[in-house]
Structure formats: structure tokens, C-alpha cells
Write a protein that holds these residues in place. Structure first.
Motif, short mmCIF file in Angstrom:
data_model
loop_
_atom_site.label_atom_id
_atom_site.label_comp_id
_atom_site.label_asym_id
_atom_site.label_seq_id
_atom_site.Cartn_x
_atom_site.Cartn_y
_atom_site.Cartn_z
N ASN A 207 0.84 -1.19 0.00
CA ASN A 207 0.00 0.00 0.00
C ASN A 207 0.88 1.24 0.00
O ASN A 207 1.81 1.36 0.80
CB ASN A 207 -0.93 0.03 1.21
N LEU A 208 0.54 2.17 -0.89
CA LEU A 208 1.24 3.44 -1.00
C LEU A 208 0.36 4.54 -0.46
O LEU A 208 -0.83 4.60 -0.77
CB LEU A 208 1.56 3.73 -2.48
N TYR A 209 0.93 5.41 0.35
CA TYR A 209 0.22 6.63 0.70
C TYR A 209 1.22 7.73 1.03
O TYR A 209 2.36 7.49 1.41
CB TYR A 209 -0.79 6.43 1.82
N LEU A 210 0.76 8.96 0.81
CA LEU A 210 1.56 10.15 1.04
C LEU A 210 0.98 10.94 2.20
O LEU A 210 -0.24 11.02 2.34
CB LEU A 210 1.59 11.04 -0.21
N PHE B 36 -5.28 5.89 -6.44
CA PHE B 36 -6.49 5.66 -7.21
C PHE B 36 -7.00 4.23 -6.98
O PHE B 36 -6.22 3.30 -6.82
CB PHE B 36 -6.22 5.83 -8.71
N VAL B 37 -8.32 4.11 -7.00
CA VAL B 37 -8.96 2.80 -6.88
C VAL B 37 -10.08 2.73 -7.90
O VAL B 37 -10.90 3.66 -8.02
CB VAL B 37 -9.53 2.57 -5.46
N LEU B 38 -10.15 1.62 -8.66
CA LEU B 38 -11.23 1.40 -9.62
C LEU B 38 -12.22 0.39 -9.04
O LEU B 38 -11.87 -0.46 -8.23
CB LEU B 38 -10.67 0.88 -10.94
N ASN B 39 -13.46 0.49 -9.50
CA ASN B 39 -14.52 -0.40 -9.05
C ASN B 39 -14.92 -1.32 -10.21
O ASN B 39 -15.57 -0.87 -11.15
CB ASN B 39 -15.72 0.41 -8.59
N ASN C 78 -5.96 0.41 -2.01
CA ASN C 78 -6.04 -0.46 -3.17
C ASN C 78 -5.56 -1.86 -2.79
O ASN C 78 -4.38 -2.04 -2.47
CB ASN C 78 -5.20 0.11 -4.31
N THR C 79 -6.46 -2.83 -2.82
CA THR C 79 -6.12 -4.21 -2.48
C THR C 79 -6.19 -5.13 -3.69
O THR C 79 -6.21 -6.35 -3.54
CB THR C 79 -7.07 -4.74 -1.39
N ARG C 80 -6.23 -4.55 -4.89
CA ARG C 80 -6.48 -5.33 -6.10
C ARG C 80 -5.33 -5.28 -7.11
O ARG C 80 -5.13 -6.23 -7.86
CB ARG C 80 -7.76 -4.83 -6.77
N ASP C 81 -4.58 -4.18 -7.14
CA ASP C 81 -3.61 -3.96 -8.22
C ASP C 81 -2.18 -3.91 -7.71
O ASP C 81 -1.93 -3.55 -6.55
CB ASP C 81 -3.93 -2.63 -8.93
N GLU D 208 0.17 1.30 -8.08
CA GLU D 208 -0.61 2.30 -7.35
C GLU D 208 0.00 3.68 -7.62
O GLU D 208 1.22 3.82 -7.72
CB GLU D 208 -0.61 2.01 -5.85
N GLN D 209 -0.89 4.66 -7.73
CA GLN D 209 -0.43 6.02 -8.04
C GLN D 209 -1.19 7.04 -7.21
O GLN D 209 -2.41 6.96 -7.07
CB GLN D 209 -0.63 6.31 -9.53
N VAL D 210 -0.44 7.98 -6.66
CA VAL D 210 -1.01 9.07 -5.88
C VAL D 210 -0.67 10.38 -6.58
O VAL D 210 0.50 10.62 -6.92
CB VAL D 210 -0.48 9.10 -4.44
N ILE D 211 -1.68 11.21 -6.79
CA ILE D 211 -1.49 12.55 -7.35
C ILE D 211 -2.10 13.54 -6.38
O ILE D 211 -3.23 13.36 -5.91
CB ILE D 211 -2.14 12.68 -8.74
N ALA D 212 -1.37 14.60 -6.08
CA ALA D 212 -1.85 15.61 -5.14
C ALA D 212 -1.50 17.00 -5.64
O ALA D 212 -0.51 17.19 -6.35
CB ALA D 212 -1.22 15.39 -3.76
N ASN D 213 -2.34 17.96 -5.28
CA ASN D 213 -2.00 19.37 -5.44
C ASN D 213 -1.28 19.78 -4.17
O ASN D 213 -1.92 20.04 -3.15
CB ASN D 213 -3.26 20.21 -5.66
#
Length: 206
Positions: free
Chosen positions: A103-106, A117-120, A133-136, A139-144
Motif C-alpha cells: 500500500n502506497l500513501y503520502l 487511485f482505486v477502480l470499481n 487499493n487491495t487489487r492492483d 498504485e499512483q497518488v497525485i496531489a495538489n
């Protein structure tokens, strides 16, 4: 810097620099978008020992985490970090194909947590949301981003087959903090630290 990168490094690099198509973020039609070879090459050329934009590391066991840090200067419009790893093959006919789950988080300077991002799959046309995200295995995080020091955390939430190597691609120079020692890729010295302690340090960039 690495003549023989991991497959996950190539995947992280291409996903990180892709031209977004369709819904904002990844989607089931275009993935992370169209490969942008020019942007990928530029990221590779800008990556160096003093400007660590692409790195490889590993999580040794389940429940372990690596902490990286980056500095966002005043006026930067977007912060992007992409994580990828080469997952072991799942058992045939299993309900979930992901085996080792990272798991990635900032964490922003003000303590706000940004998740990937997480898709359904039950609603494939819907835009990506953000969350755990427990599926892929990308993983990518984008922030302002707020200016200041950000934490980039890679957590081994479930690693039944350790260790798990991973790759990061970042818009900003990454450093890594290891409990017991403090490392900065551009620095020539380190100091002892202990988990849970507070410390101050200064890094001179030349």
C-alpha cells in the motif's frame, strides 16, 4: 543508474509518465493512459544520485513499511508518486489474483493523508476514486501539494511470500529514512535515530 532494472521499474516509469486518457486517473479503457516515451526518457535522464526520481527497494516481511521523504518547493502545481511491484503468481482459479499486497500513501506537511487511485470492477465506466487499493500491483497518488516535507510510505500490508521488491517513480527527489540510521541519497553523512524519537537535520544541496 541501473543497467538492469526490475520489470516493475519499467512498469512504474511508463505508468508514471503516461499521457492520461479517458476518465481522470486510471480507467478500464485506457489503463494509466498512452505511453509517453519522451517523458519517460526525460525522467530517466533527470534521475541521479542527487536527484532520486526512480528507485528500487524491498519490504522484507508482512507488516513492515519503508518511509521515504521528498521536498515540495513553493509553487509546484502537482505531486505524483507511482508504486509498482512484480507480484508472485496466484494459484489457479483463485478469487483474487493479487498475492503480495503493498500500500502506497503520502502524508502532507499538515498531516493530510493522500491515497492512491482505486477502480470499481462492478462499475467499470465510473471514474477512479481514491482509497486503499487491495487489487492492483500498480498504485499512483497525485496531489495538489502544499510546500514542505512530504512522507512517502510503502507498507507491506499482506506479504504471504516475502520479501517483496518494489519500484517507485516520483516527480520529486526521494530520500529514505531507516529506523536506526538516517539516509539522504544526496548526503555524505548519517546520524543515529530511534523509532518514535524527534530529531532535526539539515541537508545542503549543491
Amino acid at each position: 543508474k541501473n543497467d538492469f532494472p526490475l520489470p516493475s521499474t519499467i512498469k512504474a516509469l511508463l505508468a508514471h509518465t503516461a499521457l492520461d486518457l479517458g476518465n481522470a486517473g486510471p480507467d478500464y479503457s485506457f489503463g494509466f493512459g498512452r505511453i509517453n516515451a519522451t517523458a519517460a526518457i526525460d525522467l530517466i535522464l533527470n534521475d541521479s544520485a542527487s536527484n532520486e526520481l526512480i528507485l528500487e527497494d524491498l519490504i522484507p516481511d508482512q507488516g513492515k513499511a519503508n518511509l521515504h521523504e521528498l521536498i515540495v518547493p513553493q509553487g509546484q502545481a502537482q505531486l505524483k508518486v507511482t508504486l509498482a511491484w512484480d507480484d508472485p503468481p496466484a494459484k489457479p482459479n483463485t478469487a483474487k489474483s493479487l498475492v503480495n499486497d503493498l500500500n502506497l500513501y503520502l502524508v502532507a506537511p499538515n498531516g493530510t493523508i493522500y491515497r492512491p487511485f482505486v477502480l470499481n470492477p462492478a462499475s467499470p465506466a465510473s471514474p477512479a476514486t481514491t482509497g486503499v487499493n487491495t487489487r492492483d500491483n500498480v498504485e499512483q497518488v497525485i496531489a495538489n501539494p502544499l510546500p514542505g516535507t512530504w512522507q512517502v510510505i510503502v507498507n507491506g500490508s499482506s506479504i504471504p511470500q516475502p520479501p517483496q521488491k518494489y519500484s517507485l517513480a516520483s516527480s520529486n527527489n526521494l530520500s529514505k529514512i531507516v529506523f536506526g540510521r538516517l539516509y539522504s541519497f544526496a548526503a555524505t553523512t548519517s546520524q543515529s535515530v530511534s523509532q518514535g524519537s524527534l530529531f532535526n537535520f539539515t541537508v545542503e544541496v549543491r
